[in-house]
Design a protein around this motif. Structure first.
Motif, PDB file in Angstrom:
ATOM      1  N   GLU A   1       0.906  -1.107   0.007  1.00  0.00           N
ATOM      2  CA  GLU A   1       0.069  -0.150   0.081  1.00  0.00           C
ATOM      3  C   GLU A   1       0.912   1.195   0.057  1.00  0.00           C
ATOM      4  N   VAL A   2       0.672   2.169  -0.915  1.00  0.00           N
ATOM      5  CA  VAL A   2       1.166   3.304  -0.992  1.00  0.00           C
ATOM      6  C   VAL A   2       0.874   4.196   0.260  1.00  0.00           C
ATOM      7  N   GLN A   3       1.900   4.759   1.039  1.00  0.00           N
ATOM      8  CA  GLN A   3       1.618   5.721   2.206  1.00  0.00           C
ATOM      9  C   GLN A   3       2.668   6.320   2.640  1.00  0.00           C
ATOM     10  N   LEU A   4       2.156   7.805   3.113  1.00  0.00           N
ATOM     11  CA  LEU A   4       2.799   8.754   3.592  1.00  0.00           C
ATOM     12  C   LEU A   4       2.410   9.069   5.018  1.00  0.00           C
ATOM     13  N   VAL A   5       3.620   8.861   5.977  1.00  0.00           N
ATOM     14  CA  VAL A   5       3.080   9.269   7.529  1.00  0.00           C
ATOM     15  C   VAL A   5       3.935  10.392   8.109  1.00  0.00           C
ATOM     16  N   GLU A   6       3.190  11.492   8.389  1.00  0.00           N
ATOM     17  CA  GLU A   6       3.993  12.577   8.684  1.00  0.00           C
ATOM     18  C   GLU A   6       4.017  12.463  10.328  1.00  0.00           C
ATOM     19  N   SER A   7       5.106  13.047  10.947  1.00  0.00           N
ATOM     20  CA  SER A   7       5.323  13.094  12.333  1.00  0.00           C
ATOM     21  C   SER A   7       6.163  14.478  12.816  1.00  0.00           C
ATOM     22  N   GLY A   8       6.292  14.615  13.908  1.00  0.00           N
ATOM     23  CA  GLY A   8       7.052  15.619  14.388  1.00  0.00           C
ATOM     24  C   GLY A   8       6.381  17.002  14.866  1.00  0.00           C
ATOM     25  N   GLY A   9       5.187  16.881  14.441  1.00  0.00           N
ATOM     26  CA  GLY A   9       4.168  18.304  14.884  1.00  0.00           C
ATOM     27  C   GLY A   9       4.004  18.430  16.511  1.00  0.00           C
ATOM     28  N   GLY A  10       3.711  19.662  16.885  1.00  0.00           N
ATOM     29  CA  GLY A  10       3.333  19.780  18.165  1.00  0.00           C
ATOM     30  C   GLY A  10       3.154  21.282  18.403  1.00  0.00           C
ATOM     31  N   LEU A  11       3.171  21.491  19.674  1.00  0.00           N
ATOM     32  CA  LEU A  11       2.992  23.033  20.331  1.00  0.00           C
ATOM     33  C   LEU A  11       4.541  23.622  20.447  1.00  0.00           C
ATOM     34  N   VAL A  12       4.770  24.599  19.825  1.00  0.00           N
ATOM     35  CA  VAL A  12       6.177  25.250  20.061  1.00  0.00           C
ATOM     36  C   VAL A  12       5.774  26.725  20.212  1.00  0.00           C
ATOM     37  N   GLN A  13       6.885  27.371  21.004  1.00  0.00           N
ATOM     38  CA  GLN A  13       7.030  28.904  21.155  1.00  0.00           C
ATOM     39  C   GLN A  13       7.207  29.641  19.915  1.00  0.00           C
ATOM     40  N   PRO A  14       6.649  30.913  19.809  1.00  0.00           N
ATOM     41  CA  PRO A  14       7.392  31.601  18.434  1.00  0.00           C
ATOM     42  C   PRO A  14       8.799  31.763  18.568  1.00  0.00           C
ATOM     43  N   GLY A  15       9.549  31.493  17.640  1.00  0.00           N
ATOM     44  CA  GLY A  15      11.049  31.835  17.480  1.00  0.00           C
ATOM     45  C   GLY A  15      11.627  30.582  17.692  1.00  0.00           C
ATOM     46  N   ARG A  16      10.948  29.548  18.187  1.00  0.00           N
ATOM     47  CA  ARG A  16      11.601  28.185  18.360  1.00  0.00           C
ATOM     48  C   ARG A  16      11.888  27.477  16.911  1.00  0.00           C
ATOM     49  N   SER A  17      12.350  26.240  17.012  1.00  0.00           N
ATOM     50  CA  SER A  17      12.259  25.319  15.763  1.00  0.00           C
ATOM     51  C   SER A  17      11.620  24.069  15.907  1.00  0.00           C
ATOM     52  N   LEU A  18      11.493  23.259  14.992  1.00  0.00           N
ATOM     53  CA  LEU A  18      10.621  22.194  14.854  1.00  0.00           C
ATOM     54  C   LEU A  18      11.000  21.460  13.604  1.00  0.00           C
ATOM     55  N   ARG A  19      11.307  19.900  13.636  1.00  0.00           N
ATOM     56  CA  ARG A  19      11.542  19.413  12.484  1.00  0.00           C
ATOM     57  C   ARG A  19      10.508  18.345  12.196  1.00  0.00           C
ATOM     58  N   LEU A  20      10.000  18.454  11.050  1.00  0.00           N
ATOM     59  CA  LEU A  20       8.937  17.377  10.455  1.00  0.00           C
ATOM     60  C   LEU A  20       9.652  16.493   9.816  1.00  0.00           C
ATOM     61  N   SER A  21       8.910  15.254   9.950  1.00  0.00           N
ATOM     62  CA  SER A  21       9.327  14.065   9.021  1.00  0.00           C
ATOM     63  C   SER A  21       8.260  13.349   8.283  1.00  0.00           C
ATOM     64  N   CYS A  22       8.356  12.838   7.226  1.00  0.00           N
ATOM     65  CA  CYS A  22       7.611  12.226   6.422  1.00  0.00           C
ATOM     66  C   CYS A  22       8.234  10.542   6.173  1.00  0.00           C
TER      67      CYS A  22
END
Lengths: 121, 110
Positions: A1-22
């Motif tokens: 089955e063809v599939q894409l699964v994202e992760s890494g989201g969440g609550l973050v303060q302004p000015g900070r960083s986040l890394r999303l993965s797929c």
């Protein structure tokens, strides 16, 4: 089955960083360009960034240029989005999407279910 | 990079046909035959309905068709059905590995 699964989201303060993965499965990942598309709550779709099959061509929306970096690891069948200097207006559901072709910009034929990013103090 | 222009809403009765327009510029819609259309039901991921202006992916009903003239692309849905009620977005390649979406159109089936 063809599939894409994202992760890494969440609550973050302004000015900070986040890394999303797929994580991709069910197709030959390094044959296709990949993209990130976001949707703010109650709003429309916004293309964020795209990367060609070999990372040779990369594009960004003006709204994220200089703050976000897209990358991919074909050995791991994975797409990433490094998001720095986050702003409240970056709050959105972030979708990973597969392009129909190797070069970025044809059409997005497979979508993940998205990962939510909330930027708030 | 300005969003492509779509009508905010359109409506039609079952069995009728509707057309959604998508207006860009000579730098995006007018320069490339790379307009795509997406259907999105509430709470769901978008679904590709039309690519390269007028081509349908496997599994998409032939009631959906696309066209382009100059800087404006169009999506036509014939034989409207209740399940077609959704948001529709156009998207165009805009050069330099970038893409642009339209603002979206809410289709109501009366």
């Amino acid at each position: 089955e063809v599939q894409l699964v994202e992760s890494g989201g969440g609550l973050v303060q302004p000015g900070r960083s986040l890394r999303l993965s797929c994580a991709a499965s069910g197709f030959t990942f390094d044959d296709y360009a990949m993209h990130w598309v976001r949707q703010a709550p109650g709003k429309g779709l916004e293309w964020v960034s795209g990367i060609s099959w070999n990372s040779g061509s990369i594009g960004y929306a003006d709204s994220v240029k200089g703050r976000f970096t897209i990358s991919r690891d074909n050995a791991k069948n994975s797409l990433y989005l490094q998001m720095n200097s986050l702003r409240a207006e970056d709050t959105a559901l972030y979708y990973c999407a597969k392009d129909r072709v190797a070069a970025a910009g044809d059409a997005f034929d497979i979508w993940g279910q998205g990962t939510m990013v909330t930027v708030s103090s | 990079q300005s969003a492509l222009t779509q009508p905010a809403s359109v409506s039609g009765s079952p069995g009728q046909s509707i057309t959604i327009s998508c207006t860009g510029t000579s730098s995006d819609v007018g320069s490339y035959n790379l307009v795509s259309w997406y259907q999105q039901h509430p709470g769901k991921a978008p679904k590709l309905m039309i690519y390269e202006g007028s081509k349908r992916p496997s599994g998409v009903s032939n009631r959906f068709s696309g066209s382009k003239s100059g800087n404006t692309a169009s999506l036509t849905i014939s034989g409207l059905q209740a399940e077609d009620e959704a948001d529709y977005y156009c998207c165009s390649y805009a050069g330099s590995s970038t893409s642009l979406f339209g603002g979206g159109t809410k289709l109501t089936v009366l």
